[in-house]
Structure formats: C-alpha cells, structure tokens
Design a protein around this motif. Sequence first.
Motif, short mmCIF file in Angstrom:
data_model
loop_
_atom_site.label_atom_id
_atom_site.label_comp_id
_atom_site.label_asym_id
_atom_site.label_seq_id
_atom_site.Cartn_x
_atom_site.Cartn_y
_atom_site.Cartn_z
N HIS A 60 0.77 -25.13 55.02
CA HIS A 60 1.37 -24.29 56.06
C HIS A 60 1.26 -22.83 55.65
O HIS A 60 1.22 -22.49 54.47
CB HIS A 60 2.84 -24.66 56.27
CG HIS A 60 3.06 -26.12 56.56
ND1 HIS A 60 2.78 -26.68 57.77
CD2 HIS A 60 3.53 -27.11 55.77
CE1 HIS A 60 3.06 -27.97 57.74
NE2 HIS A 60 3.52 -28.26 56.53
N GLY A 61 1.24 -21.97 56.65
CA GLY A 61 1.20 -20.53 56.39
C GLY A 61 -0.21 -20.01 56.20
O GLY A 61 -1.17 -20.76 56.01
N GLU A 62 -0.32 -18.70 56.23
CA GLU A 62 -1.63 -18.05 56.07
C GLU A 62 -2.01 -18.03 54.59
O GLU A 62 -1.22 -17.63 53.73
CB GLU A 62 -1.55 -16.63 56.63
CG GLU A 62 -2.91 -15.94 56.67
CD GLU A 62 -2.80 -14.53 57.26
OE1 GLU A 62 -3.83 -14.00 57.68
OE2 GLU A 62 -1.68 -13.98 57.28
N PHE A 63 -3.24 -18.45 54.33
CA PHE A 63 -3.69 -18.54 52.94
C PHE A 63 -5.03 -17.81 52.84
O PHE A 63 -6.08 -18.34 53.17
CB PHE A 63 -3.85 -20.00 52.51
CG PHE A 63 -4.16 -20.18 51.04
CD1 PHE A 63 -3.15 -20.26 50.11
CD2 PHE A 63 -5.47 -20.24 50.60
CE1 PHE A 63 -3.43 -20.41 48.76
CE2 PHE A 63 -5.76 -20.39 49.25
CZ PHE A 63 -4.73 -20.48 48.33
N LYS A 64 -4.96 -16.58 52.38
CA LYS A 64 -6.18 -15.80 52.17
C LYS A 64 -5.91 -14.71 51.15
O LYS A 64 -4.76 -14.30 50.94
CB LYS A 64 -6.69 -15.19 53.48
CG LYS A 64 -5.77 -14.15 54.07
CD LYS A 64 -6.37 -13.54 55.33
CE LYS A 64 -5.47 -12.42 55.88
NZ LYS A 64 -6.06 -11.81 57.10
N ASP A 65 -6.98 -14.24 50.51
CA ASP A 65 -6.82 -13.18 49.52
C ASP A 65 -6.34 -11.90 50.19
O ASP A 65 -6.71 -11.62 51.34
CB ASP A 65 -8.14 -12.92 48.80
CG ASP A 65 -8.51 -14.04 47.85
OD1 ASP A 65 -7.64 -14.88 47.59
OD2 ASP A 65 -9.66 -14.07 47.38
N PRO A 66 -5.50 -11.10 49.48
CA PRO A 66 -5.09 -9.80 50.06
C PRO A 66 -6.29 -8.94 50.39
O PRO A 66 -7.37 -9.06 49.78
CB PRO A 66 -4.26 -9.19 48.93
CG PRO A 66 -3.76 -10.36 48.14
CD PRO A 66 -4.86 -11.38 48.21
N GLU A 67 -6.09 -8.07 51.36
CA GLU A 67 -7.22 -7.30 51.91
C GLU A 67 -7.81 -6.32 50.91
O GLU A 67 -8.96 -5.90 51.06
CB GLU A 67 -6.75 -6.55 53.16
CG GLU A 67 -5.57 -5.65 52.92
CD GLU A 67 -5.03 -5.03 54.20
OE1 GLU A 67 -4.18 -4.14 54.10
OE2 GLU A 67 -5.46 -5.46 55.28
N TRP A 68 -7.07 -5.91 49.87
CA TRP A 68 -7.63 -4.94 48.94
C TRP A 68 -8.64 -5.56 47.99
O TRP A 68 -9.38 -4.85 47.32
CB TRP A 68 -6.53 -4.23 48.15
CG TRP A 68 -5.39 -5.11 47.74
CD1 TRP A 68 -5.31 -5.94 46.68
CD2 TRP A 68 -4.16 -5.24 48.44
NE1 TRP A 68 -4.11 -6.59 46.65
CE2 TRP A 68 -3.36 -6.17 47.72
CE3 TRP A 68 -3.63 -4.66 49.60
CZ2 TRP A 68 -2.08 -6.53 48.12
CZ3 TRP A 68 -2.35 -5.02 49.98
CH2 TRP A 68 -1.60 -5.94 49.26
N GLY A 69 -8.67 -6.88 47.88
CA GLY A 69 -9.76 -7.57 47.18
C GLY A 69 -9.97 -7.19 45.74
O GLY A 69 -10.98 -6.58 45.38
N HIS A 70 -9.03 -7.54 44.89
CA HIS A 70 -9.15 -7.27 43.46
C HIS A 70 -9.81 -8.41 42.69
O HIS A 70 -9.98 -8.30 41.48
CB HIS A 70 -7.77 -7.00 42.85
CG HIS A 70 -7.13 -5.76 43.37
ND1 HIS A 70 -5.77 -5.53 43.29
CD2 HIS A 70 -7.65 -4.68 43.99
CE1 HIS A 70 -5.47 -4.36 43.83
NE2 HIS A 70 -6.59 -3.83 44.26
N ARG A 71 -10.15 -9.49 43.37
CA ARG A 71 -10.68 -10.66 42.65
C ARG A 71 -11.99 -10.30 41.95
O ARG A 71 -12.90 -9.73 42.55
CB ARG A 71 -10.93 -11.81 43.63
CG ARG A 71 -11.31 -13.12 42.95
CD ARG A 71 -11.65 -14.18 43.98
NE ARG A 71 -10.48 -14.67 44.67
CZ ARG A 71 -9.71 -15.67 44.24
NH1 ARG A 71 -10.00 -16.25 43.09
NH2 ARG A 71 -8.68 -16.06 44.95
N PRO A 72 -12.13 -10.63 40.67
CA PRO A 72 -13.35 -10.29 39.94
C PRO A 72 -14.55 -11.08 40.46
O PRO A 72 -14.42 -12.12 41.09
CB PRO A 72 -13.01 -10.67 38.49
CG PRO A 72 -11.91 -11.67 38.60
CD PRO A 72 -11.14 -11.31 39.83
#
Length: 734
Positions: A196-208
């Motif tokens: 349930h709920g929205e599951f996505k990376d934050p928009e600033w995108g710090h993922r290496p």
Amino acid sequence: MASPHSNGFQSSYPYQPKRRRNEKSLLEDLPDKVERAARVLWSFARGRGRRMALAFAMDALHQVRRNLTARRILSFPHLLVVLWVFVMLWGERWVFHSTVERSIRVASTRANQSLCLARAQPKEAQPHHLVLLADPQLIDPHSYPGRPWPFSSLTVTITDNYMRRAYNQLQQQLHPDTIYFLGDLFDGGREWKTAHGEFKDPEWGHRPSHEQKHAKSWKKKYGEDFWLREYARFGDIFFDPWSKSGAAAGKGQRGRRLIASLPGNHDLGFGSEIQLPVRDRFEAYFGDGNRVDVIGNHTFVSVDTVSLSADTSEDSQVTDLRKIYQPAQWFLNGVDWNKRKAVARELRFQKGETEEAQFKHRIEDLAKADFSDMPNLEGEKGQADLPTILLSHVPLYRPPGTPCGPMREHWPPTKPPKGQKEPVNPDHRNAIIVSKGYQYQNVLSDEDSRKLVNKIGNVVHAFSGDDHDYCELVHDQTQGNVKEITVKSMSMAMGVPTPGFLMVSMYNPIDGKGNPLPGAPKQTLQTHLCLLPNQLSTYSKYAGLIFVSLVLVGLRAFLVPILGLQPFALEPQSATRGGSLLPLFSKAKAEDSDGRDHHSSGASGFSAGGHHQNAYASTQSRAFSKGGGGGNGYLGAKNHHHHQHKGGKHGAGKSENRWGWGAAEDRGPKIEIRYDDDYIYDGGRWKAASRVRGRGGRNVPSSTIRAVGREFWTSAWRVAWMVVVFWGYLAYKG
C-alpha cells in the motif's frame, strides 16, 4: 453461384477454410498422438526399461556389497572422515558453546562487570540481565546483487546459521531477562515494495550508480510477499528460540521481554530518503520506534533517529519533510511526561497495585463533585526520575578523530609516542569516521545529539549500533558527559572478523517513590562485551585440515604399491566380474616373434595374468569356435593348422595364414588381442611389468603411476563427498 447471404463476390482467400480444417485436424489428432506416445513409453517401461532398471539396481546392490566389507569400512579414508566429523562438530556447534561459556567465565572474574553472578553486589541483590544485539542485517538480494546462485543462497545459509547458533547459546546459557535490538534487522528492508502507498525513490535522486541498475528489478521482483518472508526468517532465527527458552524471568524480575522496534537505516532508509509506507510497514510488525520502557528500575528511551535526522538534512531546505521527522519530534517534546507515566506504572506494580491509575468508585452529585483527589497518571508528588538510558541506532555526534578505545577490533588505538601516557587524540584510525552518504550517516548531527540528551534528561548511558564495531567514549559537556557504547554487530558478514554482543547487568534498589534505598550502588549498571567465534579463523582451520588430508591421502596412495598395502580403490568392475566381451589388454600378436600358435601362447601368457585369465579364455574360445568350427580352443587351433598346410593359392605362406582361421576368403575380420601395460612379453612368457621394468634401474611403470592416481582419486573423493554431505546435514539442521 454465390450464397444467399453473400455480396456476390467470392472470397479472395480460397485456401483459408482448408487451413482452418488442417489446424482443426491437428488439434483432433493431438489426443491420439499423446495416447500413442504413452503406449510407447509404457511398452518401454515394461520391456527394455524394466530390464535396464533391474540391471542398474543389481549393479548398485553389487557396488554396495563390495563397499560394505570390513576392510573398506575400517579403511584409512573412513578414519579421515571420522576426524573431519569431529572437527566440523567443533567448528559448527561446539565452538559457539565454548565461546559463550568463556564470556560468562571472564565476566564473572571481572569485578563490577558481571552479568551472571554480580559478585561485587550484595548477596540479596537480584540484577536484571539485559543483552543488546546490533545489526543482524539478514543477508538478502540487496547485500550482494552480483553474486550468482548458488553462492548467494550459500551465503544466506551460512550467515543465518552463524547467528542462529550464537543466539541459541545465548538463550540457553545466559537466559537474559530482556533483549534489545538496536536496528538494522534487515539489509535491504527499505528496498522491498510495499503493498500500500506510493513507493518510489525521492525526486532528488541520490541513489548511487551501482544501485541504480538494480533498483528497477528489485521493485519488480521483490514486494510485500518477499518482505513478509524475510520477517518470518527473522522470527525463525530470533523469536522462536526466545519462545522455546521459556517466559520465566530471573528471581525478582517482572518477566522476560524482547524488543525489536528500534529501526535502522537499512530497515527504513535515512533522513530525507525514508519512504512513509516502508516505515508504516515496519512499525506495524515490530512496534513504534519511539517508546519508553522501565526495565530493571531504569528508564529506557528508544528514539527513531534515522527519521529525526530528516529535519537537519540538506533536503529539508527545499522540500517539506515534516511527515518524516515530526513523529520523532513530537515524541521528544513529550518524552518527560511519558517517562513519569512509565515510572508511575512501574511503582504501582511494585506496590502490588494495578498498573493503570484508577478512580474511586462513588456516586456524587455533579454540582457537588470533588475533583481534588483525581488519580494522577504521572504519579505522586516527589516521584523520582529513574536513571535514563538512551537507545539510538546511529551514534551520537563526536568531533572527527575521537578515539573509540582499545576494544575496537578493526583499528586498534595508535601507539602513543614515548613519554605520553594519555591515548592519542585525535586518532582517526581508531575513531568512527564522521561522514555521510546515500541512506547513511555515520554519526548524528551535533544539533540532533544535543537535542536528544537535553530533552530526554537524566541520561546516564547511551547505546547505539550502525558502525558494526565496538566503540566506547564519554561525550563532552554539551552532551551531558554521557557515556556511550556502540555495540558490535552479531553478524559474521558485516566486515568485522569477530562479531559480538553486549551484556548489561542492572541493579538499582528503590523505595515506593523511586528513590534509591540506603546502601544502593552509585553505579547502577555494568557492561561486558561478549565475543562470538571468529568464522575466518574456523575456515582457516578447515583449510589447514584440507591440506593435511590431501597430503596424507597422497602419501598413502604412493605407498600402496611400494609396501603392498591393502588398496582402497576397487578393481574395475569388468575385470573382477569377467563380463567383458573382448580383452582390454595390449601387445597384439606377440607370439609371432617366436612362431608359437595362439593356443599355447594364450595359455602361457595368461598363466601370469592372474585375474585377467577369465576374460581372455572366454574371448579365445569364442574366437576359435567361430573360425575353426570346433567347440573348443584345441579343435579350433587344430583346424587352423590344417588350413595352413593346405595353403597354396590362399596366401603367401605360413606367416599370412597363421593369424586367421580358414581360407582368406572365408575368414572374418582380423581380431587383434591387446594386453594392458600391467604385463610385458619377456623371454617367451608374459610377466608383470613391475618386475621387468624394475630391472637395472629402469623407469617406474605407467601401471604403477595409474594405480597411485586411482588410489589417490578414489580415497580423496570418498572423503570429500562424505564430509560435504555431513556439512550439508549440519547446515540443514541449523
């Protein structure tokens, strides 16, 4: 003529109906084809297949009977297997028992640092036994994304079994009253999609970048069901042994507790990267990350510092992150009231009253009701504040280079220069690095650390995790001179060779208002670091034993033909059972050199051949009867000589006809008998190669080398598969 319902034109696809009929006929024939295939398989199973299965079973039974003789059961390879069994029982079982037992013994001899005996305290003292566990971080696809199967599954099995065995010994030998987990229960808990709920990376995108290529596949393959299986896996390792060890606490204690609600950055993420559905899921199964518990007359305050850190993150300047950090801030704003309420409940319990505040049962007129004696949830006036212990996954702030002390394993303290008694400070090798990155921060910010200590109040000790190694220090005045211990990870896969856990003994006798009794110790808690087995050391012992085993097997294989020892390798099946249709030996037509006939040559040659004689005799009789018409070798040979003397036009003399039977146009294909290099034709007789080649310092025969190789391979393989099977059994049992 067109049909009544047509438009007068014929179809431009005249073969389409035929194609459909063909497709239909194929579907109609499909059951017949399946039936015919089934009949063929059934016929094969009843005939040739049954014979093949029976032959295979008989051969397997024969091999079992050959291996169950006393000389093979009590052979050298099996004695080596027995040695391996004891070594693996030590490495996979006994070493955990002895290590935890040693920790208890060391703790009992160190004054004022004992969990189990507490000898430095009065005889009537009943300390509360508490264990802190940090960073189990169950291995999952996030841990080693490039590791292929089966190595990934093997890694999961080995690391899980390590923690299970250590934890079982902890329960059996220590039987602690309370166990606290300090976060990072999972390794990739934040990555698995929620239901349930929205599951996505934050928009600033710090993922290496090294994680970006895996993130999409993680979201597709691993969701709520996978997280629930991980939760069940965590329960199998930690919850089940806790339940099996019983609910009875130590003498004078309320009851046993297991608290695993404190989240880590691998469970939720860190700061601005936390996704609310992930946190909601974690709290639904483990409990609220912000809580107050009174345990052993001490107040434990757990704070979700990974969420609190969103307020001081750089992203909070550009994005509203209040949904992430506000619950932790609200908790801290009211933590003083929560502490007093929890202490009041504990004091009521110790007095034998109900834990919750109760109103007096009476009937009054509302206009004349007396509200002056209403029960107070915060307790009576003069109620004392119990010593407070802060629990946080992320360590408190400290200046860069602050040393962690001599018990830090990965980087021991730097040796001070001559004449200096104090430890080197700053000591960057021995310190926790003050840094941050995607989904982690090694220490809290200075602002958050001061906020925690000041708002909670009366903090006498702090415990944290996250770093995986041990660190002990006393903070400066701005943080209330609080002593903090960062607890070692209990997992063998966290980069620290020797995992461990922290034992804490608490003794704080109080009166009805929470004040210390006369004679109570000033230091109300003692800690002791317990080390678990070093798995790398165990594996190095395995490696050493592998080398010793190979040397011993090789040495014995070399001595078998030299000293005439009983070989472990069985003779080939065809040679022992005499079932081959043709001999498997070399040296064809050796008798031509001295003019002997085949009958006499074969007989004399195989008198030295030992166990090869039966194979040769059967082949010789079949060959002679086929060529000469006689029923035995003698008649065949006689008929053969008869054709030689009739000779004439059929050959160029005796040398051409003596290898066949009958005339040239009658005889079949030439049969060439080859003998193995075990025997050499020497001086008119077949002799053992070792006797012939051993004369005069000649080279070692190839048969001896093959015998040594066969003996080495058979023995090594027997030891290897039996040891691997036993290790698999131990791994399966946990």
